[in-house]
Design a protein around this motif. Sequence first.
Motif, PDB file in Angstrom:
ATOM      1  N   THR A  48       0.770  -1.412  -0.435  1.00  0.00           N
ATOM      2  CA  THR A  48      -0.054  -0.036   0.044  1.00  0.00           C
ATOM      3  C   THR A  48       1.090   1.143  -0.169  1.00  0.00           C
ATOM      4  OG1 THR A  48      -0.235  -0.403   2.346  1.00  0.00           O
ATOM      5  CG2 THR A  48      -2.103  -0.795   0.911  1.00  0.00           C
ATOM      6  N   PRO A  49       0.950   1.939  -1.067  1.00  0.00           N
ATOM      7  CA  PRO A  49       1.672   3.198  -1.195  1.00  0.00           C
ATOM      8  C   PRO A  49       1.043   4.276  -0.132  1.00  0.00           C
ATOM      9  CG  PRO A  49       0.587   2.983  -3.389  1.00  0.00           C
ATOM     10  CD  PRO A  49      -0.125   2.015  -2.256  1.00  0.00           C
ATOM     11  N   ALA A  50       1.799   4.649   0.724  1.00  0.00           N
ATOM     12  CA  ALA A  50       1.450   5.682   1.288  1.00  0.00           C
ATOM     13  C   ALA A  50       2.283   6.749   1.125  1.00  0.00           C
ATOM     14  CB  ALA A  50       1.494   5.499   2.944  1.00  0.00           C
ATOM     15  N   GLU A  51       1.860   8.257   1.473  1.00  0.00           N
ATOM     16  CA  GLU A  51       2.783   9.663   1.010  1.00  0.00           C
ATOM     17  C   GLU A  51       3.929   9.527   1.919  1.00  0.00           C
ATOM     18  OE1 GLU A  51       0.901  13.232   2.256  1.00  0.00           O
ATOM     19  OE2 GLU A  51      -0.626  12.332   1.664  1.00  0.00           O
ATOM     20  N   PRO A  52       5.135   9.914   1.608  1.00  0.00           N
ATOM     21  CA  PRO A  52       6.374  10.157   2.640  1.00  0.00           C
ATOM     22  C   PRO A  52       5.909  11.409   3.378  1.00  0.00           C
ATOM     23  CG  PRO A  52       7.135  10.784   0.353  1.00  0.00           C
ATOM     24  CD  PRO A  52       5.372  10.155   0.046  1.00  0.00           C
ATOM     25  N   VAL A  53       6.214  10.862   4.947  1.00  0.00           N
ATOM     26  CA  VAL A  53       6.217  12.244   5.725  1.00  0.00           C
ATOM     27  C   VAL A  53       7.358  12.813   5.801  1.00  0.00           C
ATOM     28  CG1 VAL A  53       4.312  11.657   7.332  1.00  0.00           C
ATOM     29  CG2 VAL A  53       6.608  10.574   7.683  1.00  0.00           C
ATOM     30  N   ILE A  54       8.571  12.040   5.670  1.00  0.00           N
ATOM     31  CA  ILE A  54       9.692  12.865   5.668  1.00  0.00           C
ATOM     32  C   ILE A  54      10.824  11.776   4.589  1.00  0.00           C
ATOM     33  CG2 ILE A  54      10.889  11.358   7.213  1.00  0.00           C
ATOM     34  CD1 ILE A  54      12.009  14.501   7.838  1.00  0.00           C
ATOM     35  N   SER A  55      11.445  12.741   3.563  1.00  0.00           N
ATOM     36  CA  SER A  55      12.197  12.085   2.579  1.00  0.00           C
ATOM     37  C   SER A  55      13.356  12.917   2.707  1.00  0.00           C
ATOM     38  CB  SER A  55      11.527  12.327   1.359  1.00  0.00           C
ATOM     39  OG  SER A  55      11.144  13.625   0.813  1.00  0.00           O
ATOM     40  N   LEU A  56      14.518  12.402   2.425  1.00  0.00           N
ATOM     41  CA  LEU A  56      15.784  13.000   2.347  1.00  0.00           C
ATOM     42  C   LEU A  56      16.244  12.502   1.015  1.00  0.00           C
ATOM     43  CD1 LEU A  56      15.969  13.110   5.321  1.00  0.00           C
ATOM     44  CD2 LEU A  56      18.227  12.594   5.515  1.00  0.00           C
ATOM     45  N   ALA A 102      19.605  11.580  11.061  1.00  0.00           N
ATOM     46  CA  ALA A 102      18.278  12.081  11.866  1.00  0.00           C
ATOM     47  C   ALA A 102      18.294  13.384  12.013  1.00  0.00           C
ATOM     48  CB  ALA A 102      18.374  11.250  13.118  1.00  0.00           C
ATOM     49  N   ARG A 103      19.561  14.160  12.598  1.00  0.00           N
ATOM     50  CA  ARG A 103      19.606  15.422  12.760  1.00  0.00           C
ATOM     51  C   ARG A 103      19.164  16.400  11.530  1.00  0.00           C
ATOM     52  NH1 ARG A 103      22.719  15.995  18.488  1.00  0.00           N
ATOM     53  NH2 ARG A 103      21.531  14.285  19.154  1.00  0.00           N
ATOM     54  N   VAL A 104      19.529  15.929  10.232  1.00  0.00           N
ATOM     55  CA  VAL A 104      19.307  16.329   9.063  1.00  0.00           C
ATOM     56  C   VAL A 104      17.551  16.434   8.943  1.00  0.00           C
ATOM     57  CG1 VAL A 104      19.230  16.309   6.857  1.00  0.00           C
ATOM     58  CG2 VAL A 104      21.425  16.236   7.762  1.00  0.00           C
ATOM     59  N   ALA A 105      17.115  15.324   8.987  1.00  0.00           N
ATOM     60  CA  ALA A 105      15.603  15.312   9.323  1.00  0.00           C
ATOM     61  C   ALA A 105      15.048  16.442  10.158  1.00  0.00           C
ATOM     62  CB  ALA A 105      15.193  13.757   9.553  1.00  0.00           C
ATOM     63  N   LEU A 106      15.474  16.447  11.327  1.00  0.00           N
ATOM     64  CA  LEU A 106      14.765  17.319  12.197  1.00  0.00           C
ATOM     65  C   LEU A 106      15.094  18.672  11.869  1.00  0.00           C
ATOM     66  CD1 LEU A 106      15.617  15.192  15.518  1.00  0.00           C
ATOM     67  CD2 LEU A 106      13.547  15.973  14.500  1.00  0.00           C
ATOM     68  N   GLY A 107      15.931  19.078  10.856  1.00  0.00           N
ATOM     69  CA  GLY A 107      16.370  20.286  10.582  1.00  0.00           C
ATOM     70  C   GLY A 107      17.236  20.948  11.376  1.00  0.00           C
ATOM     71  N   LEU A 108      18.069  20.235  12.341  1.00  0.00           N
ATOM     72  CA  LEU A 108      19.228  20.736  13.167  1.00  0.00           C
ATOM     73  C   LEU A 108      20.316  20.869  12.554  1.00  0.00           C
ATOM     74  CD1 LEU A 108      18.439  18.548  16.361  1.00  0.00           C
ATOM     75  CD2 LEU A 108      17.962  21.027  16.025  1.00  0.00           C
ATOM     76  N   ILE A 109      20.680  20.095  11.336  1.00  0.00           N
ATOM     77  CA  ILE A 109      21.869  20.207  10.541  1.00  0.00           C
ATOM     78  C   ILE A 109      21.433  20.450   9.124  1.00  0.00           C
ATOM     79  CG2 ILE A 109      23.611  19.040   9.444  1.00  0.00           C
ATOM     80  CD1 ILE A 109      24.087  17.258  12.138  1.00  0.00           C
ATOM     81  N   PHE A 153       6.610  16.414   5.244  1.00  0.00           N
ATOM     82  CA  PHE A 153       5.172  16.351   5.010  1.00  0.00           C
ATOM     83  C   PHE A 153       4.920  17.235   3.623  1.00  0.00           C
ATOM     84  CE2 PHE A 153       5.499  17.298   9.613  1.00  0.00           C
ATOM     85  CZ  PHE A 153       5.391  16.005  10.000  1.00  0.00           C
ATOM     86  N   GLY A 154       5.660  16.871   2.695  1.00  0.00           N
ATOM     87  CA  GLY A 154       5.364  17.271   1.179  1.00  0.00           C
ATOM     88  C   GLY A 154       6.044  18.561   0.959  1.00  0.00           C
ATOM     89  N   GLN A 155       6.720  19.280   1.947  1.00  0.00           N
ATOM     90  CA  GLN A 155       7.260  20.574   1.660  1.00  0.00           C
ATOM     91  C   GLN A 155       8.670  20.749   1.766  1.00  0.00           C
ATOM     92  OE1 GLN A 155       5.215  23.930   2.588  1.00  0.00           O
ATOM     93  NE2 GLN A 155       3.580  22.984   3.908  1.00  0.00           N
ATOM     94  N   ASP A 156       9.424  21.465   1.069  1.00  0.00           N
ATOM     95  CA  ASP A 156      10.796  21.575   1.075  1.00  0.00           C
ATOM     96  C   ASP A 156      11.295  22.242   2.205  1.00  0.00           C
ATOM     97  OD1 ASP A 156      13.496  21.619   0.631  1.00  0.00           O
ATOM     98  OD2 ASP A 156      13.435  22.071  -1.658  1.00  0.00           O
ATOM     99  N   LEU A 157      11.982  21.844   2.997  1.00  0.00           N
ATOM    100  CA  LEU A 157      12.274  22.350   4.501  1.00  0.00           C
ATOM    101  C   LEU A 157      13.370  23.429   4.146  1.00  0.00           C
ATOM    102  CD1 LEU A 157      11.595  21.779   7.375  1.00  0.00           C
ATOM    103  CD2 LEU A 157      13.820  20.526   7.567  1.00  0.00           C
ATOM    104  N   ARG A 158      14.046  23.359   2.774  1.00  0.00           N
ATOM    105  CA  ARG A 158      15.005  24.409   2.493  1.00  0.00           C
ATOM    106  C   ARG A 158      14.597  25.705   2.337  1.00  0.00           C
ATOM    107  NH1 ARG A 158      18.179  21.973  -2.214  1.00  0.00           N
ATOM    108  NH2 ARG A 158      15.988  21.440  -2.780  1.00  0.00           N
ATOM    109  N   THR A 159      13.187  25.660   1.525  1.00  0.00           N
ATOM    110  CA  THR A 159      12.578  27.024   1.180  1.00  0.00           C
ATOM    111  C   THR A 159      11.920  27.647   2.345  1.00  0.00           C
ATOM    112  OG1 THR A 159      10.842  25.859   0.365  1.00  0.00           O
ATOM    113  CG2 THR A 159      12.608  26.266  -0.864  1.00  0.00           C
ATOM    114  N   LEU A 160      11.691  26.844   3.430  1.00  0.00           N
ATOM    115  CA  LEU A 160      10.693  27.497   4.529  1.00  0.00           C
ATOM    116  C   LEU A 160      11.545  28.245   5.511  1.00  0.00           C
ATOM    117  CD1 LEU A 160       8.434  24.439   4.968  1.00  0.00           C
ATOM    118  CD2 LEU A 160       7.666  26.572   4.005  1.00  0.00           C
ATOM    119  N   ARG A 161      10.843  29.259   5.911  1.00  0.00           N
ATOM    120  CA  ARG A 161      11.486  30.081   7.116  1.00  0.00           C
ATOM    121  C   ARG A 161      10.266  30.543   8.107  1.00  0.00           C
ATOM    122  NH1 ARG A 161      15.234  28.727   5.185  1.00  0.00           N
ATOM    123  NH2 ARG A 161      17.056  29.784   4.238  1.00  0.00           N
TER     124      ARG A 161
END
Lengths: 295, 319, 566
Positions: free
Chosen positions: C280-288, C332-339, C349-357
């Motif tokens: 069952t394909p679910a959407e990714p909550v986090i993707s690197l 894991a720390r990259v996923a958390l936005g700490l690094i 959650f489908g959005q690019d963490l780099r572009t968000l402020r």
Amino acid sequence: MSAVIQNTGIPADVAGATGARLAIRRFLANRIAVVGLVVVILFILFCFVGPFVHPTDQLHTALSSANRAPSGAHPLGTDATGHDELGRLMYGGKVSLLVGLAAGLLATVIGTLWGAVAGYAGGWVDTVMMRVVDAGIAIPALFILLVISAISTPSLSGLILILGLVSWLVPSRLIRAETLSLKNRDYVLTLRAIGGGHGRAITRHVLPNSVSTIVVAATFQVADAILLVAYVSYLGLGVQAPATDWGGMLSAGLTAAYSGRWWLILPPGLAVILVVCAFNAIGDGLRDVFDVKGR
Amino acid sequence: MATTLYLLRRLLQAVVVIFIVTVVVFCLLHSLPGGPARGILGAQATPQQLAQFNREQGLDKPLVVQYVIYLGQLLRGDLGVSYTYNQSVAQLIVQRLPKTLVLTILQAVVALVIAIPLGMWQAARRNRPIDYVITTVSFVAYSAPAFFLGLILIIVFSQTIRLFPSTAPGGDTLASVFAQPQALVLPVVTGAAAMVAVFSRYMRSSTLENLGEDYVRTARAGGASGTGILVRHVFRNSLTSVVAMLGYYVPVLFGGSLVVEQLFNYPGMGLLFWNAAQSSDYPVLLGCVLIISVATVVGTLLADVLQTIIDPRVKAGRA
Amino acid sequence: MTTTDVSKPILEIQGLGIDFSTESGTVHAVRGVDLHVRPGETLALVGESGSGKSSVALAAMGLLSNNATASGSIVVGDLDIVSADEGALRGVRGSTVSMVFQEPATALDPLTRIGWQIAEVVRNHRPVSKADAFAEAVDLLRRVGIPDPDSRASAFPFQLSGGQRQRVVIAMAIANSPRLLIADEPTTALDVTVQAEILELLRKLAVDTGTGVLLVTHNMGVVADFADRVAVMLRGEIVETGSVEEVLLTPQHEYTQGLLAAVPRLSTEFDSDAGTAAETPAEPVISLTDVTVRFGRGAHTVHALDSVSFDVRAGETVGLVGESGSGKSTAARVALGLIKPTSGAVGLFGQDLRTLRGRARRTLQSGIGVVLQDPVASLDARMSVGEIIAEPLRVHRRGIGGAERARLVAEALEAVRLPASMAWRAPRELSGGQRQRVSLARALVLKPRLLVADEPTSALDVSVQKSVLEVIGELQSHLGFACLFVSHDLAVVQDFCSRVVVMRNGRIEEQGLTGHTLVDPTTDYTRRLLAAVPVPDPIVQRDRRQARLAALAAVTTTESLEQDHA
């Protein structure tokens, strides 16, 4: 099974011993620190309550009774302008203690803010701020103070400000190191990861956890400031007559000391030593209590 | 390779620090009453002289330009002319600085030779009566203003039992300092006392900390004796933090030279500075501040170099 | 050695009691312990933290700290350690009995070259010249398997890896051919492959010289791998003793039974059903995607992560495994936005963490819950448990009142099976397991869509680990959050995660369904990793050890060829 889960190997009553009681017990276990605390309290009583027990005139000169040796009326003799030396010790002590406390606390406040910002910001901000501290430390405080004394004679509050401004550097380094380690603690990282702001991280976690370091630094800073006040009077930057402080009494009594009038110089000298020792001892005790590294 | 890189980085830091110091001194120069012109020409200068001086020296230009001019003068070794000695400040400092260095280095060596073994010995005897006695004496030595301590020493050793002279020998050459070695005893002791206190305390706590380290347990498990562990392992590990502390202490030593030299009339930078302050000789004052700060930075740098020699981890960037 | 010597124990402990006088009173850490070790046999002393097992080991060396007092008797050879004076103790330490410690990072003097540290032990007991002792040290380094011992003898400890440092400590321990070796958690601080090597080394040395070994450990797999006999300690007392087969396979005492039941076991059965879950394909909550992280510049650049791509989909649990330095925590720390990644994209959650402020980023981050490894460092000691759990609410739901906040905190506490009254307690009053559950309550109070757990149970005892994992699993089925689970423990990951990502040196070695990848991996590395995990069954473990050594012998030849080409 649940019995296994709860078991940490440490009896509950041990794990539950409250922090405050433990802290007081640790402080009291450090004999020298306790003596220091007693000495400070005695000196505060001596300087601020003493004048009511042993009232003297410290404002007007009384040349007729100048340069007396210790006697019943003047337990520590009189100085070259006729002031009772015991009364003067109380009178000058007020200035020494007040200026020392104020300047020491001011230095701690400046140092804390500077160090906390540098440590928390990191990167080039930290680099620049710390090079400024290095530069400040590179210029020996006594040299700067003597230059200032050649330029002007500051008021009492000006003196406090100057002393604060030349002595915030060492505490700023301590607080920076502390902040640097605190901002990478797991609970701060956790807060940052879920979107908590820097303001919250600083006010809720970094500062409250630096309190022990700050308190210890402040105690040592007050000790150093009281010593510095003595130096400052010796350098000619101190409070102006008829006001005085222990350092002023010392430099006024220097020449008299060579001719054997010990009562003009030993009492203020020993007073400085005792009070500075006492604050250092308290700082040592507090450091043991809080388990703070450094200095 | 790693050592060179590390030292280059430290050197660069030192240059930046010295740069900031020049800015501070420049600011002091401009905060003098009547501005730098009054400071350089002296209190007797007429308004016409001041205006002419300002024009000639470019003091009517923007501050940044003035700073660049000032920096240029510094790089040429031009620190101005003393108006009490009528001699270039640079020359005065060249005469005096070596004497101050001799005095401070003597103080530091004497202090460390006493403090390091004392601190270790205290750690080995921790919380026994002798430890408390030495701790108390250390506190007193640290808390006594140098001028008070020096005065007491003069009264006791110079006036009362006449063991050591109370004034240092004069003369311009460095050799004259050593012409009468016993005259150095009191200045060195006065300057070293607080340092002995600080470093013996530091060595004591550093030794205690190291005694609690795992490697001490490993050494004990290998059958080493208490003394052997102290001498072979704990001593060197404690020394690294003491040496790191040494860098911090350099400015305190130089600051102390001011009081010690004045008290014992020792003809170094401190005395030069003191006399300049009494006569408001600003070029000398600011020149001395600058040079003493540079000396402090260099001293701190040397302490760092010393540390890379003792601790191989420093240059590998692991400590 | 005569036969009578063999039957006489080299270590005989009788009625041992150890008391510690602490600031808050006397603690009876060990009571009435009897045990013995015969030459050539290995006795494992097992127990959880605080059971007193390490105190027994230190007491046998006469190395208890100053605030401890021992009673009873500990006879090593002919010497009673409890009553011996320091001079006599010095005579036996490092010669008759020696010790290997838990933490190789700090066990060696950082400023003395390792050769001289070993030589010192030689010279403590035998009158040999410095040069001869150093030559012996080089030989010992060779015996413990340090490559190029002649030049390595002049290295400082910081120039060695953790495993190599532990080998140096072992070299010091065997320098004077002791008759008794005490090993206190000798492999706990090491990676699993290094652990296997160190255990192999210790076994070989013990067998070669007939040395008796007292092995102190909490790891049942290590016990199964190494021990002949086992003594189980609980709260300062021995509750069960017997042969390794008896104790591990048919435990008698209730505590031992519970302990063994809590140990995560590596399954070796291929899970053919596992495939269906991921269909069952679910959407990714986090993707690197192609994430690279570099630290430092120039010659000192460290590639912490190198083109790492993986995702965690809604509701699933992904295990991130690897040895120390593999980059799993960095990921894991990259996923958390700490690094911040040097390059590559992080989608949350489908959005690019780099572009968000600012606000938008923070709102997005409110969907994450975090549990980190260290139970002590995770909770601010200056806050009450209630304040700690309420912190995410104060960040993201400022509108709610105090009563509502208290209700949500109580609810969160209940969810992690802690009493609501615990909100008033200070973290310092809590045990490690309780602390981690408070961390979990904090992570879940906002009902996140993703839980990132970085080694959440590795600082805990197995029984506590089990209960914490149970709570996480239960809440997950309840709340349906996805979980990124970082761990070094393959057995735990196999048990707890549906998919697994195996990392090594900052790269992804392989990834796939746990039932496949951790049973029948496609890469040699994962295979070696799995083979090195000791299982708490002495009979099975014996076979695994043989298989591992055989495989290793085969692989080493090909690997040395590979390295020649590199």
